[in-house]
Design an enzyme around this catalytic site. Structure first.
Site, PDB file in Angstrom:
ATOM      1  N   ARG A 130      50.064  48.270  31.673  1.00 22.68           N
ATOM      2  CA  ARG A 130      50.277  47.507  32.894  1.00 22.68           C
ATOM      3  C   ARG A 130      51.483  46.599  32.696  1.00 22.68           C
ATOM      4  NH1 ARG A 130      47.593  42.144  34.990  1.00 22.68           N
ATOM      5  NH2 ARG A 130      48.581  42.096  37.030  1.00 22.68           N
ATOM      6  N   HIS A 175      54.594  39.765  39.963  1.00 24.53           N
ATOM      7  CA  HIS A 175      53.922  38.930  38.963  1.00 24.53           C
ATOM      8  C   HIS A 175      54.726  37.633  38.819  1.00 24.53           C
ATOM      9  CE1 HIS A 175      50.933  39.223  35.417  1.00 24.53           C
ATOM     10  NE2 HIS A 175      51.370  37.978  35.447  1.00 24.53           N
ATOM     11  N   GLU A 220      47.215  37.741  40.748  1.00 24.67           N
ATOM     12  CA  GLU A 220      46.625  36.405  40.837  1.00 24.67           C
ATOM     13  C   GLU A 220      47.257  35.486  41.883  1.00 24.67           C
ATOM     14  OE1 GLU A 220      46.357  34.359  37.136  1.00 24.67           O
ATOM     15  OE2 GLU A 220      45.260  35.949  36.135  1.00 24.67           O
ATOM     16  N   ASN A 361      41.086  39.989  36.693  1.00 30.15           N
ATOM     17  CA  ASN A 361      41.424  39.258  35.476  1.00 30.15           C
ATOM     18  C   ASN A 361      40.313  38.270  35.173  1.00 30.15           C
ATOM     19  OD1 ASN A 361      43.832  40.599  35.716  1.00 30.15           O
ATOM     20  ND2 ASN A 361      45.091  38.775  36.095  1.00 30.15           N
ATOM     21  N   TYR A 363      38.865  35.545  32.021  1.00 35.35           N
ATOM     22  CA  TYR A 363      39.081  34.941  30.708  1.00 35.35           C
ATOM     23  C   TYR A 363      37.952  34.028  30.250  1.00 35.35           C
ATOM     24  CZ  TYR A 363      44.004  36.418  30.892  1.00 35.35           C
ATOM     25  OH  TYR A 363      45.160  37.155  30.952  1.00 35.35           O
ATOM     26  N   GLU A 430      43.227  42.165  33.199  1.00 37.72           N
ATOM     27  CA  GLU A 430      43.523  41.224  32.108  1.00 37.72           C
ATOM     28  C   GLU A 430      42.228  40.656  31.546  1.00 37.72           C
ATOM     29  OE1 GLU A 430      46.232  37.975  33.033  1.00 37.72           O
ATOM     30  OE2 GLU A 430      47.561  39.322  34.141  1.00 37.72           O
TER      31      GLU A 430
END
Ligand SMILES: *[C@@H]1O[C@H](CO)[C@@H](O)[C@H](O)[C@H]1NC(C)=O
Ligand SMILES: *[C@@H]1O[C@H](CO)[C@@H](O)[C@H](O)[C@H]1NC(C)=O
Ligand SMILES: *[C@@H]1O[C@H](CO)[C@@H](O)[C@H](O)[C@H]1NC(C)=O
Length: 546
Positions: A130, A175, A220, A361, A363, A430
């Site tokens: 990606r 991005h 995002e 994504n 985290y 991600e």
């Protein structure tokens, strides 16, 4: 030819309590999405029987990959006709705002290292890469009347090298590196930006459509709208509760317009799929009180729902709770209309269902309590959301202040998406962690391993529809406002060496093993696993799947 690179097609098991309401035949049908039309391969239902063996395996067709983004790795910021981006301008004008006062003028010099970086991926045995396209490298002034041939050449070189090595590209159109010339018009707060994004997307689809089968429109929006126009990221608007909502509104419209363009004009000719990448930190209620439970749900709606509800929900439009709170606060503050713009009925319809898959994504996790903020005259996103957000001190720390290691939040996030948005096909675009420099990164191995186990539970115990996992990041890189201080790479980059030497960390060895076998290793002997570290909370027996 590697099978994995041709399909998003995986088996699923349904053993958890939450699977009761899932129609398995529909799920199996949905899984068989042929990316390349010339090759039809799909696991059949009998494969589903052996997913419950003790070894943690993702089975055939589950895709592993690594991610990067243009501004963070390419360097070459002012060569061969590339235009200036908002991150070039911002880091040059405000080095003091970046943690280590650096910029990404050179970064990892990946612009010059296509062969070297693809070789590293090939060695790791991954099937997806990606990356993002730099808008100002393709269109120096942001608009499509002037196309930079060297920009096209560079991405063709990268795509050809990937193809040669059997790696499937996953391409993010945006991005965060907006052409500065478009920011001078107000950037994403200006509604016309949606049209310029469509023009840019058309250039990408026309030039790369034959080589790229998995597209993401945006990465995002929550981050670049809220932190960019409401906080400290480029362009540094710092107009929280106002410009961030304007940005979000334009970006959502832009996403839907490009999805419809793809669907109407390009899909039949080139095939492929298109989605959007959204960031979702899990928001866990800090107590069982009704107030805190409601606060956590509000936080989820403001953080994921803001962008997911218009696209992925059955009813469409902004989340009702966000609509209600921002409208009411705007009124109390004396604004003549809501700070959160309204979609027309046509826009609601255009946005609804504008995806083939969700890029997610994830985290970390936060705890949420009922808020007690007094509404101020100056608007703010946090006042509108009005919750207390914190993390537990005993959750393992990392090199990012915001990122604590909480693997069970991954499973909860995926289940929330499953329950709220009718179990959309999801690609983890991600997941990753930063630690200090060093090659013996046992803690990174622990992080990845524990999050992959949580993902496995979400898929095989709860029936969440996840087709692949992409680690952030292949290489250490320029981590926005944290500069080079936060290192997320499986490969370490030596920023002192003139050729920016890349060296595999222990985690690269671990990830190679996972990508090549599709299974998590039973023993960590090879990676000198430190069991003391595995103090992660077990999620296993809780029933979250209702
Ligand atoms: C490009 O930027 C570098 C700094 O990163 C500077 O030294 C160089 O002179 C610039 N080149 C051009 C052609 O402007
Ligand atoms: C992360 O690492 C850098 C470089 O070692 C250090 O300067 C910074 O303080 C660390 N940040 C955190 C939150 O640990
Ligand atoms: C990069 O430089 C280092 C030390 O200067 C050297 O050992 C290494 O071989 C170089 N790598 C490449 C790919 O040129």
């Amino acid at each position: 030819m590697t099978m994995a690179s041709y399909l998003l097609c995986i088996p699923v098991s349904c053993a958890g309590a939450g699977c009761r309401d899932i129609d398995m035949s529909r799920i199996i049908h949905l899984f068989c999405v042929v990316i390349y039309l010339d090759l039809l391969y799909c696991v059949n239902a009998s494969v589903l029987d052996n997913v419950l063996d003790s070894k943690v395996c993702f089975k055939n067709g589950f895709l592993f990959g690594v991610a990067t983004a243009s501004y963070q790795i390419e360097g070459a910021w002012n060569v061969s006709g590339k235009g200036e981006s908002i991150w070039d301008r911002y880091t040059h004008e405000h080095p003091e705002r970046v943690f280590d006062h650096q910029n990404a003028d050179t970064a990892d010099a990946s612009y010059y290292k296509v062969k070297e970086d693809v070789r590293v991926m090939k060695e790791m045995g991954i099937s997806l890469y990606r990356f993002s396209v730099s808008w100002p490298r393709i269109l120096p002034n942001g608009m499509s009347n002037e196309i930079n041939e060297d920009g096209l050449r560079y991405y063709h070189e990268l795509l050809d090298e990937l193809k040669l090595n059997g790696i499937t590209p996953v391409v993010t159109m945006y991005h965060w590196d907006l052409p500065q010339s478009l920011q001078d018009l107000g950037g994403w707060t200006n509604p016309i930006m949606a049209d310029y994004f469509v023009d840019y997307a058309r250039v990408l689809l026309e030039n790369f459509g034959e080589k790229v089968k998995i597209w993401l429109t945006f990465n995002e929006p929550l981050s670049f709208c809220h932190d960019g126009y409401g906080g400290d990221d480029a362009p540094g608007g710092r107009s929280s509760g106002f410009e961030d909502y304007l940005c979000g509104h334009t970006v959502l419209r832009a996403h839907a317009l490009v999805y419809r363009l793809f669907d109407n004009e390009f899909r039949r000719k080139n095939g492929g799929v298109m989605g959007i990448t959204l960031c979702f930190s899990w928001m866990e209620a800090a107590t069982t009180s009704a107030e805190d439970q409601a606060a956590a749900e509000t936080a989820r709606q403001f953080n994921l729902g803001w962008f997911a509800h218009p696209i992925f929900s059955e009813s469409g439009d902004y989340p009702p709770i966000m609509r209600k709170l921002v409208d009411a606060n705007s009124k109390r503050q004396g604004f003549p209309r809501s700070r959160l713009p309204y979609f027309t009925p046509q826009e609601v319809k255009m946005l609804k269902g504008s995806y083939d898959f969700l890029g997610l994504n994830h985290y970390t996790t936060y705890l949420i309590k009922q808020g007690s903020r007094k509404l101020k005259a100056t608007p703010s996103f946090l006042d509108d959301m009005n919750v207390k957000v914190f993390q537990r001190d005993d959750w393992p720390k990392t090199n990012s202040t915001w990122l604590k290691v909480v693997p069970w939040g991954f499973r909860k996030s995926l289940n929330w998406v499953r329950l709220n948005y009718n179990n959309p096909k999801t690609l983890i675009t991600e997941n990753g962690v930063a630690f200090e420099a060093g090659l013996r990164d046992i803690r990174r191995i622990n992080y990845i391993d524990s999050y992959l186990r949580s993902l496995h539970d979400a898929m095989f115990k709860d029936g969440c529809f996840v087709v692949g996992y992409i680690y952030w990041s292949l290489l250490d890189n320029f981590e926005w406002m944290r500069g080079f201080s936060e290192r997320f790479g499986l490969y370490e980059v030596d920023y002192k060496s003139p050729n920016l030497t890349r060296t595999p960390r222990l985690s690269a060895k671990y990830f190679t093993n996972v990508a090549k076998t599709g299974c998590l290793p039973n023993s960590y002997a090879d990676y000198t696993y430190n069991s003391d570290y595995s103090s992660m909370q077990s999620y296993g027996d809780q029933d979250q799947c209702v």
